[in-house]
Design an enzyme around this catalytic site. Structure first.
Site, PDB file in Angstrom:
ATOM      1  CG  HIS A  46      -1.867  -1.171   1.243  1.00  0.00           C
ATOM      2  ND1 HIS A  46      -2.965  -0.860   1.921  1.00  0.00           N
ATOM      3  CD2 HIS A  46      -2.294  -1.984   0.523  1.00  0.00           C
ATOM      4  CE1 HIS A  46      -3.909  -1.967   1.614  1.00  0.00           C
ATOM      5  NE2 HIS A  46      -3.408  -2.874   0.588  1.00  0.00           N
ATOM      6  CD  GLU A  48      -1.916   4.201   3.413  1.00  0.00           C
ATOM      7  OE1 GLU A  48      -2.836   4.267   4.003  1.00  0.00           O
ATOM      8  OE2 GLU A  48      -1.488   3.334   2.676  1.00  0.00           O
ATOM      9  CB  CYS A  76      -6.313  -0.707   5.484  1.00  0.00           C
ATOM     10  SG  CYS A  76      -4.650  -1.024   5.319  1.00  0.00           S
TER      11      CYS A  76
END
Length: 338
Positions: A46, A48, A76
């Site tokens: 992801h 991040e 998430c």
């Protein structure tokens, strides 16, 4: 956050869900990243996580205690956990994620008092811009999915979904494929092309590559890697386009009309149609149509494709009707030598 949005746009161009992230320390950007699970074949890739990994390497320390993580979408559970473990001081996000958001939408990981590190959170920064990128991306995905599911004419053939998907293992990125069934000349057939999705500038020229009788659009994969807008189209009967079961529909005039309507789909200031010298008869027919803003060029044949990829769209004789018909048309159009 605008730098994170730029990362999200880069993700979209790569066929990934458009989420971008940036890590800032003492007012300086030290790392950035965007979604890349598809390209890296990594469920953890992801935006991040990619940005945090890059920041840790840049600082030589997995603890990012005086850093701020900017991300265009609410993190998430995994990414929120990564921010906590890395001791990020602050998380700033754009759009909320009602299905998987772990910063208040579904749950809030950062408000657990038992945790030994507390991270500050700010949400909603440039949320409309962040949400718009996602909305456009998924709308395009839905349209592409709908185009792929268009009905098949009874007198035509189409590769199965599994056979098409298997081409990714042969080097054909699925994210480049586009389809349309809307051109009148197709009469209900589905046309396929590869698109490098480079955003056009105000004066951009679109390069359109057309294959020869022994190739299909994948022959131009290398040419699509450039920094300018480019597409490679499959004529009906070739590649991943629908294939009439018999050679009767094929003609130079039909190919030219399909190409003319296909070129009109792309709203560019100028279009450069290029094909191998072997396609001179088709190019000449297109040239006679005097299409506005379209120039026609012959070029050397592309480098040979890997045999497995070249043959992949033609699993049997029925699928080979188009190439056979085109070879015959080109032979017939070649002046005899005396």
């Amino acid at each position: 956050m605008r730098l994170a949005l730029a990362q999200a746009q880069a993700a979209a161009l790569a066929g990934e869900v458009p989420v971008g992230a940036v890590v800032v320390r003492q007012g300086q950007v030290i790392a950035s990243g965007h979604n890349s699970p598809l390209g890296s074949i990594d469920p953890c890739a992801h935006a991040e996580v990619n940005a945090l990994r890059a920041a840790a390497k840049a600082l030589g320390n997995y603890r990012l205690e005086d850093c701020t993580l900017y991300v265009t979408l609410e993190p998430c559970v995994m990414c929120s956990g990564a921010a906590l473990v890395s001791r990020v001081q602050r998380v700033v996000f754009g759009a909320t994620e009602p299905k998987t958001g772990a910063v208040g939408s579904v749950l809030n990981v950062f408000t657990q008092p038992q945790l030994n590190h507390q991270t500050q959170v700010t949400g909603g920064v440039l949320a409309p811009e962040s949400a718009a990128l996602l909305q456009v991306f998924f709308e395009e995905r839905r349209q592409q999915h709908d185009q792929q599911r268009v009905p098949l004419r009874e007198d035509a053939l189409r590769l199965s979904d599994s056979a098409t998907a298997a081409m990714s293992n042969l080097g054909l990125p699925a994210k480049l494929s586009r389809y349309t069934q809307s051109l009148p000349a197709l009469q209900g057939l589905r046309l396929h092309w590869l698109d490098n999705a480079v955003p056009p500038s105000s004066d951009a020229e679109l390069q359109v590559f057309l294959h020869g009788p022994d190739d299909w659009s994948a022959a131009y994969l290398e040419a699509l890697h450039g920094a300018h807008p480019a597409v490679a189209v499959d004529l009906p009967g070739f590649g991943l386009s629908d294939k009439p079961k018999k050679g009767n529909p094929h003609s130079v005039a039909w190919y030219a009309q399909v190409l003319a309507e296909f070129l009109a789909l792309h709203k560019y200031k100028s279009v450069r149609l290029a094909a191998p010298h072997s396609m001179q008869a088709v190019l000449a027919h297109v040239q006679k149509m005097n299409l506005p803003n379209v120039s026609v060029h012959a070029l050397p044949a592309p480098p040979p494709m890997a045999q497995a990829l070249r043959l992949a769209p033609y699993p049997d004789k029925g699928h080979e009707a188009g190439p056979s018909a085109l070879r015959a048309l080109l032979t017939a159009s070649t002046p005899a030598r005396h």
